[in-house]
Design a protein around this motif. Structure first.
Motif, PDB file in Angstrom:
ATOM      1  N   ALA A   1       0.568  -1.221  -0.128  1.00  0.00           N
ATOM      2  CA  ALA A   1      -0.274  -0.297  -0.023  1.00  0.00           C
ATOM      3  C   ALA A   1       0.896   0.903   0.205  1.00  0.00           C
ATOM      4  N   VAL A   2       1.976   1.472   0.947  1.00  0.00           N
ATOM      5  CA  VAL A   2       3.154   2.373   0.586  1.00  0.00           C
ATOM      6  C   VAL A   2       3.681   2.204  -0.322  1.00  0.00           C
ATOM      7  N   ALA A   3       3.965   1.298  -1.122  1.00  0.00           N
ATOM      8  CA  ALA A   3       4.862   1.515  -2.084  1.00  0.00           C
ATOM      9  C   ALA A   3       3.445   2.218  -3.360  1.00  0.00           C
ATOM     10  N   ILE A   4       2.675   1.308  -3.278  1.00  0.00           N
ATOM     11  CA  ILE A   4       1.325   1.839  -4.243  1.00  0.00           C
ATOM     12  C   ILE A   4       1.783   3.649  -4.034  1.00  0.00           C
ATOM     13  N   GLU A   5       0.944   4.250  -2.825  1.00  0.00           N
ATOM     14  CA  GLU A   5       0.779   5.715  -2.366  1.00  0.00           C
ATOM     15  C   GLU A   5       2.295   6.405  -3.164  1.00  0.00           C
ATOM     16  N   LEU A   6       3.129   5.687  -2.699  1.00  0.00           N
ATOM     17  CA  LEU A   6       4.411   6.266  -3.302  1.00  0.00           C
ATOM     18  C   LEU A   6       4.251   6.893  -4.993  1.00  0.00           C
ATOM     19  N   MET A   7       4.586   6.058  -5.601  1.00  0.00           N
ATOM     20  CA  MET A   7       4.322   5.723  -6.911  1.00  0.00           C
ATOM     21  C   MET A   7       3.005   6.327  -7.803  1.00  0.00           C
TER      22      MET A   7
ATOM     23  N   VAL B   1      -8.543  20.255 -13.264  1.00  0.00           N
ATOM     24  CA  VAL B   1      -8.862  21.687 -11.810  1.00  0.00           C
ATOM     25  C   VAL B   1      -9.556  20.878 -10.932  1.00  0.00           C
ATOM     26  N   THR B   2      -8.842  20.718  -9.501  1.00  0.00           N
ATOM     27  CA  THR B   2      -9.478  20.150  -8.517  1.00  0.00           C
ATOM     28  C   THR B   2      -8.544  20.078  -7.218  1.00  0.00           C
ATOM     29  N   GLN B   3      -8.578  19.647  -6.029  1.00  0.00           N
ATOM     30  CA  GLN B   3      -8.040  20.277  -4.791  1.00  0.00           C
ATOM     31  C   GLN B   3      -6.242  19.637  -4.700  1.00  0.00           C
ATOM     32  N   ARG B   4      -5.601  20.207  -4.382  1.00  0.00           N
ATOM     33  CA  ARG B   4      -4.279  19.293  -4.755  1.00  0.00           C
ATOM     34  C   ARG B   4      -3.783  17.583  -3.688  1.00  0.00           C
ATOM     35  N   TYR B   5      -5.299  17.565  -3.104  1.00  0.00           N
ATOM     36  CA  TYR B   5      -4.827  16.462  -2.721  1.00  0.00           C
ATOM     37  C   TYR B   5      -5.366  15.088  -3.551  1.00  0.00           C
ATOM     38  N   HIS B   6      -6.134  15.696  -4.425  1.00  0.00           N
ATOM     39  CA  HIS B   6      -6.427  14.601  -4.881  1.00  0.00           C
ATOM     40  C   HIS B   6      -5.876  14.422  -6.611  1.00  0.00           C
ATOM     41  N   LEU B   7      -5.477  15.723  -6.782  1.00  0.00           N
ATOM     42  CA  LEU B   7      -5.145  16.131  -8.072  1.00  0.00           C
ATOM     43  C   LEU B   7      -3.966  14.442  -8.664  1.00  0.00           C
ATOM     44  N   PHE B   8      -3.311  14.087  -7.804  1.00  0.00           N
ATOM     45  CA  PHE B   8      -2.292  12.506  -7.523  1.00  0.00           C
ATOM     46  C   PHE B   8      -2.829  12.107  -8.588  1.00  0.00           C
ATOM     47  N   ARG B   9      -3.896  11.487  -7.685  1.00  0.00           N
ATOM     48  CA  ARG B   9      -4.728  10.335  -8.848  1.00  0.00           C
ATOM     49  C   ARG B   9      -5.446  10.533  -9.865  1.00  0.00           C
ATOM     50  N   ALA B  10      -6.000  12.019  -9.738  1.00  0.00           N
ATOM     51  CA  ALA B  10      -6.861  12.249 -10.972  1.00  0.00           C
ATOM     52  C   ALA B  10      -5.691  12.178 -12.387  1.00  0.00           C
ATOM     53  N   LEU B  11      -4.452  13.116 -11.826  1.00  0.00           N
ATOM     54  CA  LEU B  11      -3.142  13.087 -12.886  1.00  0.00           C
ATOM     55  C   LEU B  11      -2.603  11.497 -13.107  1.00  0.00           C
ATOM     56  N   TYR B  12      -2.761  10.544 -12.370  1.00  0.00           N
ATOM     57  CA  TYR B  12      -2.469   9.761 -12.712  1.00  0.00           C
ATOM     58  C   TYR B  12      -3.134   8.743 -13.200  1.00  0.00           C
ATOM     59  N   ILE B  13      -4.437   8.505 -13.241  1.00  0.00           N
ATOM     60  CA  ILE B  13      -5.431   8.092 -13.868  1.00  0.00           C
ATOM     61  C   ILE B  13      -5.233   8.681 -15.571  1.00  0.00           C
ATOM     62  N   ALA B  14      -5.842   9.690 -15.386  1.00  0.00           N
ATOM     63  CA  ALA B  14      -5.497  10.579 -17.499  1.00  0.00           C
ATOM     64  C   ALA B  14      -4.341  10.008 -17.421  1.00  0.00           C
TER      65      ALA B  14
ATOM     66  N   GLU C   1      -5.574   3.467  -4.079  1.00  0.00           N
ATOM     67  CA  GLU C   1      -5.250   1.709  -4.196  1.00  0.00           C
ATOM     68  C   GLU C   1      -5.948   1.785  -5.291  1.00  0.00           C
ATOM     69  N   LYS C   2      -7.555   1.720  -4.855  1.00  0.00           N
ATOM     70  CA  LYS C   2      -8.057   1.188  -5.801  1.00  0.00           C
ATOM     71  C   LYS C   2      -8.120   2.118  -7.340  1.00  0.00           C
ATOM     72  N   ASP C   3      -8.017   2.458  -7.343  1.00  0.00           N
ATOM     73  CA  ASP C   3      -7.476   3.177  -8.956  1.00  0.00           C
ATOM     74  C   ASP C   3      -6.378   2.535  -9.405  1.00  0.00           C
ATOM     75  N   PHE C   4      -4.964   2.411  -8.933  1.00  0.00           N
ATOM     76  CA  PHE C   4      -3.868   1.969  -9.433  1.00  0.00           C
ATOM     77  C   PHE C   4      -4.634   0.822  -9.784  1.00  0.00           C
ATOM     78  N   PHE C   5      -5.470   0.119  -9.358  1.00  0.00           N
ATOM     79  CA  PHE C   5      -5.484  -1.203 -10.082  1.00  0.00           C
ATOM     80  C   PHE C   5      -6.937  -1.385 -11.122  1.00  0.00           C
ATOM     81  N   LYS C   6      -7.075   0.102 -11.179  1.00  0.00           N
ATOM     82  CA  LYS C   6      -8.626   0.143 -11.817  1.00  0.00           C
ATOM     83  C   LYS C   6      -7.375   0.985 -13.622  1.00  0.00           C
ATOM     84  N   VAL C   7      -6.496   1.071 -13.086  1.00  0.00           N
ATOM     85  CA  VAL C   7      -5.616   1.949 -14.908  1.00  0.00           C
ATOM     86  C   VAL C   7      -4.894   0.474 -15.308  1.00  0.00           C
ATOM     87  N   LEU C   8      -4.808   0.042 -14.248  1.00  0.00           N
ATOM     88  CA  LEU C   8      -3.753  -1.944 -14.346  1.00  0.00           C
ATOM     89  C   LEU C   8      -4.607  -2.430 -15.884  1.00  0.00           C
TER      90      LEU C   8
END
Length: 225
Positions: A18-24, A142-155, A187-194
């Protein structure tokens, strides 16, 4: 005793994963996160504003209002001549898109510049549909910073060249809860992207160079007339 050790080892492995996914997720896209004043005009297909709760049928939440205001500022500065709003209207009497659309129009954004994604039920769906339905290849998110990392990772893993714009204008209530919830969501969206999961709803393609009203619901068309 042996069984307890196995359980502990499994728990440790799960935590480390979980930590590794967060950092990635965070480290791979943090270089694409910008403050509003740092966003320069380029050939972006659209400014994507993500939904974030409403107070009532006409009023955005504080977080959503700030996202909308940042999006309007980017539009006024010519960063892109199109805005795509994506959010949830899957429940009777709850329509983020209605509120977002009317807020933008009331603030002077022309109707032809606002495209609506009514099936952005999750961040993953919003990113996927920006690509698969609206054909966005380069966009500002456009979103708040905490949310941007996941949004950008998916995109970016869906092939979209996305830059994130922070909409942190003030301190928001419930920040600790949202940060904790975001950990699980990453964590959830990391696997959805995969697995390249499909969004909840597909649909016909809508050209961002075409008529924006093709993306509006009939009730919205009637209200604007």
């Amino acid at each position: 005793m042996q069984k307890s050790k196995k359980i502990l080892w499994i728990m440790l492995i799960v935590v480390l994963l979980a930590v590794a996914i967060e950092l990635m997720v965070v480290l791979s896209v943090r270089g694409h996160v910008r403050e509003p004043d740092d966003i320069q005009k380029k050939d972006y297909d659209c400014i994507l504003i993500l939904g974030c709760g409403i107070k009532d049928a006409e009023t955005p939440s504080d977080m959503l209002r700030d996202r909308l205001e940042i999006g309007i500022d980017l539009y006024d500065r010519g960063v892109s001549d199109r805005i795509l709003v994506s959010g949830d209207n899957g429940q009777q009497g709850y329509n983020e898109i209605h509120v977002m659309l009317h807020y933008l129009l009331d603030r002077g954004v022309p109707a032809e510049a606002v495209f609506c994604d009514h099936a952005g039920f999750s961040t993953y769906d919003s990113m996927h549909r920006a690509d698969s339905i609206f054909g966005a290849e380069r966009m500002i998110v456009v979103t708040q910073r905490y949310h941007l990392f996941r949004a950008l990772y998916i995109a970016r893993h869906l092939g979209i060249e996305a830059v994130g714009c922070c909409a942190d204008v003030r301190k928001y209530r419930g920040a600790a809860y949202r940060e904790l919830r975001e950990v699980a969501a990453r964590e959830k969206d990391f696997f959805k992207v995969l697995v390249k999961a499909a969004p909840v709803y597909g649909g016909e393609a809508i050209d961002l160079d075409g008529d924006s009203r093709l993306s509006w619901e009939q009730s919205e068309l009637e209200t604007i007339r």
